[in-house]
Motif scaffolding. Structure first.
Motif, mmCIF file in Angstrom:
data_model
loop_
_atom_site.group_PDB
_atom_site.id
_atom_site.type_symbol
_atom_site.label_atom_id
_atom_site.label_comp_id
_atom_site.label_asym_id
_atom_site.label_seq_id
_atom_site.Cartn_x
_atom_site.Cartn_y
_atom_site.Cartn_z
ATOM 1 N N TYR A 67 48.618 158.040 58.156
ATOM 2 C CA TYR A 67 47.873 157.860 59.405
ATOM 3 C C TYR A 67 46.365 157.914 59.194
ATOM 4 O O TYR A 67 45.604 157.565 60.100
ATOM 5 C CB TYR A 67 48.262 158.945 60.407
ATOM 6 N N PRO A 123 49.011 150.943 59.096
ATOM 7 C CA PRO A 123 48.806 152.106 59.960
ATOM 8 C C PRO A 123 47.336 152.477 60.116
ATOM 9 O O PRO A 123 47.036 153.469 60.794
ATOM 10 C CB PRO A 123 49.568 153.212 59.216
ATOM 11 N N ASP A 154 45.618 156.086 62.310
ATOM 12 C CA ASP A 154 46.255 156.829 63.414
ATOM 13 C C ASP A 154 47.396 156.052 64.068
ATOM 14 O O ASP A 154 47.764 156.346 65.209
ATOM 15 C CB ASP A 154 45.239 157.214 64.503
ATOM 16 N N LEU A 155 47.967 155.072 63.369
ATOM 17 C CA LEU A 155 48.964 154.192 63.987
ATOM 18 C C LEU A 155 50.265 154.174 63.200
ATOM 19 O O LEU A 155 50.288 154.420 61.998
ATOM 20 C CB LEU A 155 48.419 152.762 64.058
ATOM 21 N N ASN A 156 51.347 153.847 63.886
ATOM 22 C CA ASN A 156 52.588 153.493 63.215
ATOM 23 C C ASN A 156 52.583 152.000 62.901
ATOM 24 O O ASN A 156 52.037 151.210 63.672
ATOM 25 C CB ASN A 156 53.800 153.815 64.095
ATOM 26 N N TYR A 209 49.168 152.792 71.064
ATOM 27 C CA TYR A 209 49.089 153.458 69.754
ATOM 28 C C TYR A 209 50.413 153.392 68.993
ATOM 29 O O TYR A 209 50.575 154.077 67.988
ATOM 30 C CB TYR A 209 48.654 154.910 69.919
ATOM 31 N N SER A 219 52.336 156.688 68.129
ATOM 32 C CA SER A 219 51.805 157.524 67.049
ATOM 33 C C SER A 219 51.665 158.971 67.512
ATOM 34 O O SER A 219 51.108 159.231 68.589
ATOM 35 C CB SER A 219 50.445 157.011 66.606
#
Length: 533
Positions: free
Chosen positions: A126, A370, A373-375, A459, A462
């Protein structure tokens, strides 16, 4: 401040281009600042940067009565969007994921953390880290096994990692070729329609206009390779415009066209546009010709690209012209698809003559990377399919993701991908028409629960998404309403309290004047007298 090697690398990569651009540019320092940074520089667009596209003398056709939603028996196309893979071939699990550079998670990112769980995750991270090859392969394998009925793929750009100080022509071309090979490996029989990202340039964001012929600065090295690689999927009729400007149009089926734009000529980080930003390669002029031809032929059009036209990275004048084009051809353009932001979002368009009626939607697909801070995620669209009266509208869409944090925590041997949401189901939408989306977005100003659902999807579910307060909500909802860049005051102003939606438009309801009320009273009294007689 960046590390010395990043600063040195950036200088070495950009110095020749920047020196040449500043030698040729006629802007002063404030105008250059406004060009790159935007309104915060306190200076408007320089007069030399203002320009307008010309339209043929053909009036805009009357608005069509909205078509009914396709019934369950009509054909539906299933379309995959892959965007912003940002594959990092040097990703190293356990390495430093919290370095002082734009990209971490490499052996060169500094000392490894004392405990392995503090370092870069097995499948990605992340923090400021891009995508390991194994994560892209996991996604592609999952898609190939789960969605065997995909009709075609939209690939909306950004291939290399974010190590912008390291990139060269050779590394960019190698990443392009390897990613094309991955698509061919997992989707050998599915048509793919690519669009060019801003990271494919080397230096990043560098896309010289055709008048730059110096081999050390020309973009020929990339467009020549795109012509070769993209020809695996595109017909020969597209190759001239791909070679000249990395854009094209192609017919998918009778009455249905895809137009792929090179959005790097709206990119305010493209230094060459400081010299002359007036429709480089005549792309917008070509776009108008394509759309006018489609209007005459009664074709429906989808537009794809990388940088969303309403994003702050898109030049104000370019975006304004594009916005006007979308308004003029709103009956022909049935959907737009972009990437770049890494978030799961959209932009809406409103005609200048009818500013409260949403007329078009630009879907901004989620990123594979990612960062940050993301999936990782991808998007599936369901589109009104092949039959004589097809609207070619987006009927529904789904976003699929994986829980990166959980996979890293348990050191999962494989990733589990799941459907995060369906737009119609999650929001209770009757359709995905521009007006229905607009009604939903306006509801979010008052409904925190509804907005929080959107923010969670934004997001990609996330667990490290930052909290979103009132200012954050206002900014994100304004982003959605801004299909035109650097026009937030115009597009995000409060709506009149006395308007109502009609079938084709939003009509402001004005109170009757005294004269109107007087004649209405006289007319009513006269009718009563006549009835009594």
């Amino acid at each position: 401040m960046q590390t010395p090697r990043v600063c040195e690398g950036i200088v070495n990569v950009y110095v020749g281009e920047v020196v040449e651009v500043l030698r040729l540019a006629i802007l002063d320092s404030n105008e250059i600042c406004a060009f790159i940074v935007g309104e915060s520089c306190g200076s408007g667009t320089a007069p030399s940067m203002e320009w307008s596209v010309a339209f043929p003398p053909v009036p805009k056709p009357p608005l069509e009565i909205p078509s009914p939603q396709p019934n369950i028996e009509t054909p539906i196309l299933k379309v995959l969007q892959i965007s912003d893979t940002h594959w990092d071939p040097l990703y190293e699990p356990g390495s430093n994921a919290n370095c002082n550079e734009p990209l971490c998670c490499r052996l060169s990112s500094g000392p490894r953390p004392p405990r392995s769980h503090l370092g870069a995750g097995l499948w990605g991270d992340y923090r400021k880290c891009d995508t390991p090859r194994k994560t892209i392969e996991s996604m592609f394998e999952h898609i190939a096994n789960t969605h065997k009925d995909i009709d075609y793929i939209l690939w909306t750009g950004d291939i290399p990692a974010h190590d912008v100080w390291n990139q060269s022509h050779a590394t960019s071309l190698a990443m392009l070729r390897d990613t094309v090979d991955l698509f061919l490996q997992y989707f050998p029989h599915i048509p793919i329609f690519p669009a060019l990202g801003n990271h494919e340039g080397a230096p990043v964001n560098s896309f010289a206009p055709p008048w730059v012929t110096d081999p050390t600065q020309s973009i020929d090295w990339l467009y020549t390779e795109l012509q070769k690689e993209w020809s695996r999927w595109l017909p020969s009729t597209t190759l001239n415009t791909v070679r000249e400007g990395a854009y094209y149009s192609t017919i998918l089926s009778p009455g249905f066209k895809i137009i792929s734009l090179n959005m790097n000529y709206c990119n305010n980080k493209n230094w060459w546009l400081l010299v002359n930003s007036t429709d480089p390669t005549d792309e917008l002029k070509w776009l108008i010709f394509e759309l006018q031809s489609s209007e005459f032929a009664q074709e429906k059009v989808h537009i794809i690209g990388h940088i969303p036209p309403g994003h702050s990275d898109c030049l104000q004048t370019w975006s304004k012209n594009y916005y006007t084009i979308i308004s003029r051809f709103e009956s022909t353009i049935k959907a737009q698809f972009f990437g770049h932001t890494h978030f799961d979002e959209m932009e809406l368009f409103y005609p200048q003559e009818d500013p409260y009626r949403a007329s078009s939607v630009a879907y901004v697909g989620p990123s594979v990377t990612p960062y940050y801070d993301l999936n990782p995620g991808y998007r599936i669209y369901y589109i009104d399919g092949d039959y004589p009266t097809s609207t070619r509208t987006v009927v529904d869409h789904e976003t699929w993701v994986t829980d990166l944090g959980e996979a890293n925590r348990i050191r999962a041997p494989e990733l589990k991908w799941y459907k995060l949401y369906s737009a119609k189901e999650a929001y209770g939408l009757k359709s995905l028409s521009p007006i229905d989306w607009d009604n939903l977005i306006m509801s979010m100003y008052k409904d925190w629960k509804l907005f929080n659902s959107y923010y969670r999807f934004y997001y990609k579910n996330s667990p490290v998404a930052p909290p979103c307060d009132e200012d954050c909500r206002t900014r994100i909802l304004c982003d959605i309403r801004s299909g035109k860049s650097h026009a937030r005051e115009e597009l995000c102003r409060p709506r009149p309290t006395n308007f109502r939606p009609s079938r084709d438009t939003f009509e402001v309801q004005k109170p009757p004047s005294r004269l109107t009320s007087f004649w209405s009273t006289i007319s009513t009294a006269y009718e009563q007298i006549q009835n009594e007689i």
